[in-house]
Enzyme design. Sequence first.
Site, PDB file in Angstrom:
ATOM      1  CG  HIS A 144      -2.004  -1.060   1.152  1.00  6.99           C
ATOM      2  ND1 HIS A 144      -2.480  -1.604  -0.027  1.00  6.99           N
ATOM      3  CD2 HIS A 144      -2.683  -1.710   2.150  1.00  6.99           C
ATOM      4  CE1 HIS A 144      -3.405  -2.514   0.246  1.00  6.99           C
ATOM      5  NE2 HIS A 144      -3.542  -2.614   1.549  1.00  6.99           N
ATOM      6  CG  HIS A 180      -7.623  -0.523   2.616  1.00  5.26           C
ATOM      7  ND1 HIS A 180      -8.123  -1.257   3.665  1.00  5.26           N
ATOM      8  CD2 HIS A 180      -6.681  -1.294   2.040  1.00  5.26           C
ATOM      9  CE1 HIS A 180      -7.482  -2.409   3.730  1.00  5.26           C
ATOM     10  NE2 HIS A 180      -6.610  -2.467   2.742  1.00  5.26           N
ATOM     11  CD  GLU A 210      -8.032  -3.595  -0.536  1.00  6.63           C
ATOM     12  OE1 GLU A 210      -6.874  -3.298  -0.906  1.00  6.63           O
ATOM     13  OE2 GLU A 210      -8.250  -4.465   0.308  1.00  6.63           O
TER      14      GLU A 210
HETATM   15  C1  BGC Z   1      -4.446  -6.578   1.955  1.00  5.90           C
HETATM   16  C2  BGC Z   1      -4.242  -7.360   3.206  1.00  5.90           C
HETATM   17  C3  BGC Z   1      -3.706  -6.443   4.249  1.00  5.90           C
HETATM   18  C4  BGC Z   1      -4.676  -5.321   4.444  1.00  5.90           C
HETATM   19  C5  BGC Z   1      -4.147  -4.341   5.424  1.00  5.90           C
HETATM   20  C6  BGC Z   1      -5.415  -5.481   2.217  1.00  5.90           C
HETATM   21  O1  BGC Z   1      -5.566  -4.704   1.094  1.00  5.90           O
HETATM   22  O2  BGC Z   1      -4.892  -7.375   0.895  1.00  5.90           O
HETATM   23  O3  BGC Z   1      -3.351  -8.413   2.996  1.00  5.90           O
HETATM   24  O4  BGC Z   1      -3.479  -7.085   5.441  1.00  5.90           O
HETATM   25  O5  BGC Z   1      -4.898  -4.671   3.237  1.00  5.90           O
HETATM   26  O6  BGC Z   1      -5.140  -3.785   6.114  1.00  5.90           O
END
Ligand code: BGC
Length: 386
Positions: free
Chosen positions: A140, A214, A350
């Site tokens: 991210h 998210h 997402e």
């Molecule tokens: C991911 C997860 C991750 C999470 C974090 C998601 O987008 O796919 O693996 O733990 O984000 O909050």
Amino acid sequence: MKIINYNLIIVAVLCILGCSKKENINQPQKENMEKIQVSDYGVTAKGDSIKKYTLTNKNGMKVEVINFGGIITSLTAPDKDGHYEDVVLGFTKPEDYFNGNPYYFGALIGRFGNRIANAKFILEGKTYDIDKNDGPNSLHGGKEGFHTKFWNIEPVKGAKFPTIKLTYTSADGEEGYPGKLSTTVFYTLTEDNALEISYEATTDKATFVNLTQHSYFNLSGNFTKTITDHELQINADKFLPVSETLIPTGEQKPVKGSPFDFTVSKPIGKDINVTNDDQLKKGKGYDHNWILNGNGMRSIAKVYHPESGRVMEVLTDEPGVQFYSGNFLDGKFDTKTGGKNEFRTGFCLETQHFPDSPNQPSFPSTELKPGQKYQTKTIYKFSVKK
Ligand code: BGC
């Protein structure tokens, strides 16, 4: 004659009053409902004063967004009795968003949503090391990704529906990424209870971009309940299997006959605990990218919560969606409805390009060059089924 004239004048005056009365009833009411309010939210450790923008539509649906991380802190949706309740997970204390937001609750994600293997990529012959914040990988956008940034927010004047424009300029080299990236995101709350998110970005050097949102949803409106009773349908015939560290192996696997088949709506919990599925083991549940059928703006997923009657439909022009069933929620924080944010009490859809695209040439490209404009849109639309 005179009497007739008076009558005409009276009729004309009454008509004018009648017409203007009608305008006065309808206009201000609509304006009062459809609005954007700004209020103080909190102060970060760096001393930034954070504001909250509340978008309200004419039905009374509300979306709250802060100028830290572009985070959606609350979003209400009606149930089958017309009762509006908050359906997105969030913290109860502003500091928990400011000091790391370990679950990325409600945040705008950039520069690159999802994982990049070994926190590395090669672009135009040069190797770039980006922030390694998830075991060997980058997740991210890195530790100080866009979810930790101060976004400038302004209401968009003259927009058809309540709309805010968020802007953030990421410096060349930030979290290891090349190019100065100018990013704009619009959040619009329509009168048919949809939140539309439009993303734009330009760069001054070749770079990689993959923006997403998210938010974790729990359509029950009670954040202590698990989401395994929600019924999900995803328009995808294939998904991307992953390695131990959740990097796509490169295989594009048909979902048919596996727990990953959501082509026909089924409860999220139906197959989530199938013990002999290696991919479910790796993700600790669902934490994978589905390869969406079709191209262009289209409906890609639908979630239905039988008890409340709430329905959420997702539309996007992106090629993929990460369906994450909240497997890393670990009960460390209070929820907005009491209790703790426990395992699988929220799910994310997402919309995005595929994880690790910079290192996987068979995936659709995420490269952005100077002179090009990155543009993508996702819609979360709420309704009810009785
Ligand atoms: C991911 C997860 C991750 C999470 C974090 C998601 O987008 O796919 O693996 O733990 O984000 O909050």
